[in-house]
Design a protein around this motif. Structure first.
Motif, PDB file in Angstrom:
ATOM      1  N   GLN A 221      -5.681   5.685  -1.106  1.00 13.58           N
ATOM      2  CA  GLN A 221      -6.844   5.480  -0.247  1.00 13.58           C
ATOM      3  C   GLN A 221      -6.689   4.241   0.641  1.00 13.58           C
ATOM      4  O   GLN A 221      -6.941   4.324   1.846  1.00 13.58           O
ATOM      5  CB  GLN A 221      -8.133   5.397  -1.089  1.00 13.58           C
ATOM      6  CG  GLN A 221      -9.387   5.221  -0.281  1.00 13.58           C
ATOM      7  CD  GLN A 221      -9.663   6.372   0.689  1.00 13.58           C
ATOM      8  OE1 GLN A 221      -9.169   7.482   0.524  1.00 13.58           O
ATOM      9  NE2 GLN A 221     -10.447   6.095   1.714  1.00 13.58           N
ATOM     10  N   PRO A 222      -6.263   3.082   0.106  1.00 11.79           N
ATOM     11  CA  PRO A 222      -6.081   1.919   0.991  1.00 11.79           C
ATOM     12  C   PRO A 222      -5.049   2.181   2.097  1.00 11.79           C
ATOM     13  O   PRO A 222      -5.238   1.770   3.240  1.00 11.79           O
ATOM     14  CB  PRO A 222      -5.603   0.810   0.047  1.00 11.79           C
ATOM     15  CG  PRO A 222      -6.123   1.212  -1.289  1.00 11.79           C
ATOM     16  CD  PRO A 222      -6.084   2.709  -1.298  1.00 11.79           C
TER      17      PRO A 222
ATOM     18  N   LEU B  48       0.854  -1.181   0.000  1.00 13.61           N
ATOM     19  CA  LEU B  48       0.000   0.000   0.000  1.00 13.61           C
ATOM     20  C   LEU B  48       0.894   1.235   0.000  1.00 13.61           C
ATOM     21  O   LEU B  48       1.608   1.505   0.969  1.00 13.61           O
ATOM     22  CB  LEU B  48      -0.915  -0.004   1.226  1.00 13.61           C
ATOM     23  CG  LEU B  48      -1.737  -1.285   1.454  1.00 13.61           C
ATOM     24  CD1 LEU B  48      -2.601  -1.138   2.696  1.00 13.61           C
ATOM     25  CD2 LEU B  48      -2.566  -1.618   0.239  1.00 13.61           C
TER      26      LEU B  48
ATOM     27  N   TYR C 261     -10.101  -7.453   2.850  1.00 13.71           N
ATOM     28  CA  TYR C 261      -9.099  -8.453   3.222  1.00 13.71           C
ATOM     29  C   TYR C 261      -9.662  -9.548   4.124  1.00 13.71           C
ATOM     30  O   TYR C 261      -9.188 -10.674   4.082  1.00 13.71           O
ATOM     31  CB  TYR C 261      -7.902  -7.800   3.914  1.00 13.71           C
ATOM     32  CG  TYR C 261      -6.998  -7.068   2.965  1.00 13.71           C
ATOM     33  CD1 TYR C 261      -6.185  -7.756   2.081  1.00 13.71           C
ATOM     34  CD2 TYR C 261      -6.964  -5.680   2.944  1.00 13.71           C
ATOM     35  CE1 TYR C 261      -5.358  -7.088   1.202  1.00 13.71           C
ATOM     36  CE2 TYR C 261      -6.137  -4.999   2.078  1.00 13.71           C
ATOM     37  CZ  TYR C 261      -5.339  -5.701   1.196  1.00 13.71           C
ATOM     38  OH  TYR C 261      -4.523  -5.035   0.334  1.00 13.71           O
TER      39      TYR C 261
ATOM     40  N   VAL D 189      -6.711   4.308   4.832  1.00 14.80           N
ATOM     41  CA  VAL D 189      -7.676   3.534   5.623  1.00 14.80           C
ATOM     42  C   VAL D 189      -6.947   2.654   6.641  1.00 14.80           C
ATOM     43  O   VAL D 189      -7.275   2.640   7.830  1.00 14.80           O
ATOM     44  CB  VAL D 189      -8.576   2.682   4.697  1.00 14.80           C
ATOM     45  CG1 VAL D 189      -9.389   1.672   5.488  1.00 14.80           C
ATOM     46  CG2 VAL D 189      -9.495   3.575   3.880  1.00 14.80           C
TER      47      VAL D 189
ATOM     48  N   GLU E 288     -12.918  -3.315   5.595  1.00 10.90           N
ATOM     49  CA  GLU E 288     -13.412  -2.300   4.650  1.00 10.90           C
ATOM     50  C   GLU E 288     -12.751  -2.449   3.280  1.00 10.90           C
ATOM     51  O   GLU E 288     -13.370  -2.205   2.247  1.00 10.90           O
ATOM     52  CB  GLU E 288     -13.135  -0.904   5.223  1.00 10.90           C
ATOM     53  CG  GLU E 288     -13.611   0.232   4.359  1.00 10.90           C
ATOM     54  CD  GLU E 288     -13.302   1.596   4.970  1.00 10.90           C
ATOM     55  OE1 GLU E 288     -13.046   2.529   4.191  1.00 10.90           O
ATOM     56  OE2 GLU E 288     -13.315   1.724   6.209  1.00 10.90           O
ATOM     57  N   LEU E 289     -11.494  -2.875   3.277  1.00  9.55           N
ATOM     58  CA  LEU E 289     -10.758  -3.043   2.017  1.00  9.55           C
ATOM     59  C   LEU E 289     -10.919  -4.442   1.419  1.00  9.55           C
ATOM     60  O   LEU E 289     -10.331  -4.746   0.389  1.00  9.55           O
ATOM     61  CB  LEU E 289      -9.276  -2.736   2.237  1.00  9.55           C
ATOM     62  CG  LEU E 289      -8.959  -1.296   2.635  1.00  9.55           C
ATOM     63  CD1 LEU E 289      -7.496  -1.139   2.974  1.00  9.55           C
ATOM     64  CD2 LEU E 289      -9.361  -0.331   1.525  1.00  9.55           C
TER      65      LEU E 289
END
Length: 182
Positions: free
Chosen positions: A66-67, A61, A173, A70, A170-171
């Motif tokens: 954005q990731p 990342l 994973y 977060v 949220e991502l």
């Protein structure tokens, strides 16, 4: 008729208390190298890079994406409070590290400059954190600490790993939990 002098107990007790607190603070400051070891608020550090190892896949990342933002926010909330004020007696074997890269979900956080948390333990030159989310040592809030690619013996233990887990969820994973049949 002579009166006996009044003995004042408050001054010696206050002096003893101040000297005692000062001695404890000085001892922990010398031991940890951090004069703010007692401060309950943890500093916030922006990682240089966050690497997510997820069942054999590796996602880097990049800072500012954005990731990254977060996960970094979840990481800040997770590292805000520690369950233990000392290192947990645990380490990382080569087998565990291999498992983390092939079958587990772990977050590997890299910092350009060393990080230091307000704890009464010596944490010098720490520039890498490894946090297991799924797999061996997951669910215990362990944060393994490293310096320049080498992992140290012992781990920190956070009070709540949920903010980082929510960020990873949220991502996408974390796999959605399956409802139990009744």
């Amino acid at each position: 008729m002579q009166t006996l002098p009044r003995f004042r107990l408050l001054k010696p007790l206050l002096t003893f208390l101040v000297i005692g607190v000062g001695a404890v603070w000085l001892l922990n400051t010398l031991t940890s190298g951090n004069p703010l070891w007692w401060f309950p608020v943890q500093p916030v550090y922006v990682p240089d890079q966050i690497v997510v190892h997820n069942a054999g896949a590796t996602d880097i990342l990049a800072r500012g994406t954005q990731p990254f933002l977060v996960v970094s926010a979840g990481l800040d909330a997770t590292l805000a409070d520690f369950r233990s004020r000392a290192l947990v007696d645990i380490g990382l074997s080569d087998q565990t590290l291999a498992e983390y890269e092939t079958t587990a979900l772990v977050v590997d956080v890299h910092y350009r400059n060393p990080v230091r948390f307000n704890l009464p333990i010596r944490l010098e030159r720490i520039n890498r954190l490894l946090i297991p989310i799924e797999g061996r040592h997951a669910g215990r809030g362990y944060v393994f600490i490293g310096t320049d690619g080498r992992w140290r013996a012992g781990a920190l233990q956070v009070a709540d790993i949920a903010p980082l887990e929510r960020a990873l969820d949220e991502l996408g994973y974390l796999a959605p939990s399956t409802p139990h049949e009744e």
